[in-house]
Design an enzyme around this catalytic site. Structure first.
Site, PDB file in Angstrom:
ATOM      1  N   LYS A  36      -5.450  -8.641  11.795  1.00 56.07           N
ATOM      2  CA  LYS A  36      -5.340  -7.207  11.527  1.00 56.07           C
ATOM      3  C   LYS A  36      -6.715  -6.689  11.116  1.00 56.07           C
ATOM      4  CE  LYS A  36      -3.108  -3.767   8.622  1.00 56.07           C
ATOM      5  NZ  LYS A  36      -2.000  -3.447   7.724  1.00 56.07           N
ATOM      6  N   CYS A  51      -3.434  -2.724  -0.798  1.00 60.16           N
ATOM      7  CA  CYS A  51      -2.352  -3.601  -0.333  1.00 60.16           C
ATOM      8  C   CYS A  51      -2.029  -4.728  -1.298  1.00 60.16           C
ATOM      9  CB  CYS A  51      -2.707  -4.158   1.043  1.00 60.16           C
ATOM     10  SG  CYS A  51      -3.021  -2.857   2.266  1.00 60.16           S
ATOM     11  N   LYS A  80      -3.620  -6.486  15.785  1.00 56.95           N
ATOM     12  CA  LYS A  80      -3.476  -5.071  15.472  1.00 56.95           C
ATOM     13  C   LYS A  80      -4.828  -4.465  15.149  1.00 56.95           C
ATOM     14  CE  LYS A  80      -1.549  -2.151  11.942  1.00 56.95           C
ATOM     15  NZ  LYS A  80      -1.103  -2.075  10.604  1.00 56.95           N
ATOM     16  N   ARG A 109     -10.429  -0.810   3.087  1.00 56.72           N
ATOM     17  CA  ARG A 109      -9.706  -2.082   3.151  1.00 56.72           C
ATOM     18  C   ARG A 109     -10.571  -3.218   3.720  1.00 56.72           C
ATOM     19  NH1 ARG A 109      -5.122   0.384   1.802  1.00 56.72           N
ATOM     20  NH2 ARG A 109      -3.809   1.595   3.233  1.00 56.72           N
ATOM     21  N   CYS A 132       0.803  -1.241   0.000  1.00 61.84           N
ATOM     22  CA  CYS A 132       0.000   0.000   0.000  1.00 61.84           C
ATOM     23  C   CYS A 132       0.829   1.281   0.000  1.00 61.84           C
ATOM     24  CB  CYS A 132      -1.008   0.003   1.139  1.00 61.84           C
ATOM     25  SG  CYS A 132      -0.286  -0.012   2.785  1.00 61.84           S
ATOM     26  N   TYR A 160       5.459   3.186  18.986  1.00 62.11           N
ATOM     27  CA  TYR A 160       6.238   4.388  18.656  1.00 62.11           C
ATOM     28  C   TYR A 160       6.825   5.009  19.925  1.00 62.11           C
ATOM     29  CZ  TYR A 160       3.727   3.691  14.297  1.00 62.11           C
ATOM     30  OH  TYR A 160       3.231   3.133  13.138  1.00 62.11           O
ATOM     31  N   ARG A 169      -1.485   6.462   7.808  1.00 65.67           N
ATOM     32  CA  ARG A 169      -1.729   6.624   6.364  1.00 65.67           C
ATOM     33  C   ARG A 169      -1.327   8.009   5.900  1.00 65.67           C
ATOM     34  NH1 ARG A 169      -7.372   3.163   6.004  1.00 65.67           N
ATOM     35  NH2 ARG A 169      -6.422   1.211   6.708  1.00 65.67           N
TER      36      ARG A 169
HETATM   37  C1  PBG Z   1       0.394  -1.476   5.854  1.00 67.58           C
HETATM   38  C2  PBG Z   1       0.351  -1.113   7.292  1.00 67.58           C
HETATM   39  C3  PBG Z   1      -0.493  -0.209   7.961  1.00 67.58           C
HETATM   40  C4  PBG Z   1      -0.044  -0.157   9.280  1.00 67.58           C
HETATM   41  C5  PBG Z   1       1.005  -1.052   9.393  1.00 67.58           C
HETATM   42  N1  PBG Z   1       1.229  -1.638   8.155  1.00 67.58           N
HETATM   43  C6  PBG Z   1      -1.580   0.656   7.442  1.00 67.58           C
HETATM   44  C7  PBG Z   1      -2.838   0.068   6.946  1.00 67.58           C
HETATM   45  O1  PBG Z   1      -3.080  -1.129   6.964  1.00 67.58           O
HETATM   46  O2  PBG Z   1      -3.643   0.877   6.458  1.00 67.58           O
HETATM   47  C8  PBG Z   1      -0.607   0.710  10.363  1.00 67.58           C
HETATM   48  C9  PBG Z   1       0.335   1.041  11.474  1.00 67.58           C
HETATM   49  C10 PBG Z   1      -0.116   2.169  12.364  1.00 67.58           C
HETATM   50  O3  PBG Z   1      -1.243   2.677  12.230  1.00 67.58           O
HETATM   51  O4  PBG Z   1       0.678   2.547  13.231  1.00 67.58           O
HETATM   52  N2  PBG Z   1      -0.676  -2.204   5.392  1.00 67.58           N
END
Ligand code: PBG
Length: 322
Positions: A194, A129, A247, A216, A121, A312, A204
């Site tokens: 996820k 993605c 996540k 998504r 992505c 973070y 994003r």
């Molecule tokens: C890529 C990805 C994302 C995140 C980690 N890998 C964004 C998404 O799926 O839109 C999000 C990480 C975050 O929000 O800290 N697909």
């Protein structure tokens, strides 16, 4: 019953409280996510995530050193390419931003694991993605590119690959390709459960990876579901995942706990961008004690069952814990 039992007895002194504490955070628990870009010769502050930057390879290497100094053992890298296209070809280009960044960090031979996020992505012009066919991501067509992305990252020196795309079968596709190329010892940390979450908003913006059309929901999980998380975890382990991730983390502590009870493989939880930014902006507004809230948040994720926390706040939290 009271008055025989008085739970407050074990709370009377800091020593007693330390002695009976059930959950202890350690710098070993953390993975520090970092962004690296090739769009500017300077590190760019990410406005939606105060304190975080889109790094240059140069400043990324400084961060890698700081990570080691903090006692944290791993970083997770996201690349932001100069050029995006339909296929996301910079994701698997040998001289792509992520491949160059991994090589640069590994050249320093630090005691540090480099984990790479495997996804399309950040590299596709449409922001999805995988490969688009008929206005949706085509699962099976995407698998080959995702596996190639993982392989190119491992060739550059990645120690662990972390697929975050949520295509069915991608863990198996990555495992097969890595094994056939002689990388059978490189572990896969799969983003197994996820969710299609609004907590990724700041990320994003940081990665310029918001989908150009639609959302998504046809590949990331419905936030209402928990049994489905166990199915995703089971499939990923069957396909060869060495570690599984839930996540986001905070609004999904029940999922972390369920996954922990369900499997023996290490469980990771991603304390995502929106969770980070909620704390940062609330602290800026003076409504929360920043340090206490960060530690309490991380502790809750560990208490729920996470063996590994992607955050973070990793470097600061590690310093406070020490
Ligand atoms: C890529 C990805 C994302 C995140 C980690 N890998 C964004 C998404 O799926 O839109 C999000 C990480 C975050 O929000 O800290 N697909």
């Amino acid at each position: 019953m009271f008055p025989v039992h008085r739970p407050r007895r074990l709370r009377t002194t800091p020593m007693l409280r330390d002695m009976v504490r059930e959950t202890a955070l350690s710098p070993d628990d953390f993975i520090y996510p970092l962004f690296v870009q090739e769009t500017s010769s300077k590190p760019e502050p990410i406005e939606s995530m105060p304190g975080q930057f889109r790094h240059t390879i140069e400043t990324l290497m400084e961060q890698a050193e700081k990570t080691v100094e903090a006692g944290v053992k791993a970083i997770l890298l996201f690349g932001i390419p100069e050029n995006k296209d339909e296929q996301g070809s910079q994701a698997f280009a040998d001289d792509g931003i992520i491949q160059r960044a991994v090589r640069a960090v590994k050249k320093k031979t630090l005691p540090l694991l480099v984990v790479t996020d495997v996804c399309m992505c950040e590299y596709t012009s449409h922001g999805h993605c995988g490969v688009i066919r008929d206005r949706d991501v085509d699962n099976d067509l995407s698998l080959d590119l995702i596996a190639r992305t993982a392989l190119s990252q491992v060739r550059a020196g990645a120690d662990i690959v972390a697929p975050s795309d949520m295509m069915d079968g991608r863990v198996g596709a990555i495992r097969d390709l890595l094994d056939s190329e002689g990388y059978s010892n490189v572990p896969i940390l799969s983003y197994a459960a996820k969710y299609a979450s609004s907590f990724y908003g700041p990320f994003r913006e940081a990665a310029g990876s918001a989908p150009g059309f639609g959302d998504r929901k046809s590949y990331q999980m419905d936030p209402a579901n928990i049994r489905e998380a166990l199915k995703e975890v089971q499939m990923d382990i069957d396909e060869g995942a060495d570690m599984v991730m839930v996540k986001p983390a905070l609004a999904y502590l029940d999922v972390i706990q369920a996954v922990k009870q369900f499997t023996d493989v290490p469980v990771a939880a991603y304390n995502v961008s929106g969770e980070y930014s909620m704390i940062e902006f609330a602290a800026k507004a003076g409504v929360l004690d920043r340090q206490k809230i960060i530690l309490e948040t991380l502790q809750s994720i560990k208490r729920a069952g996470a063996d590994i926390i992607l955050t973070y706040h990793a470097l600061e939290a590690a310093a406070w814990i020490k």
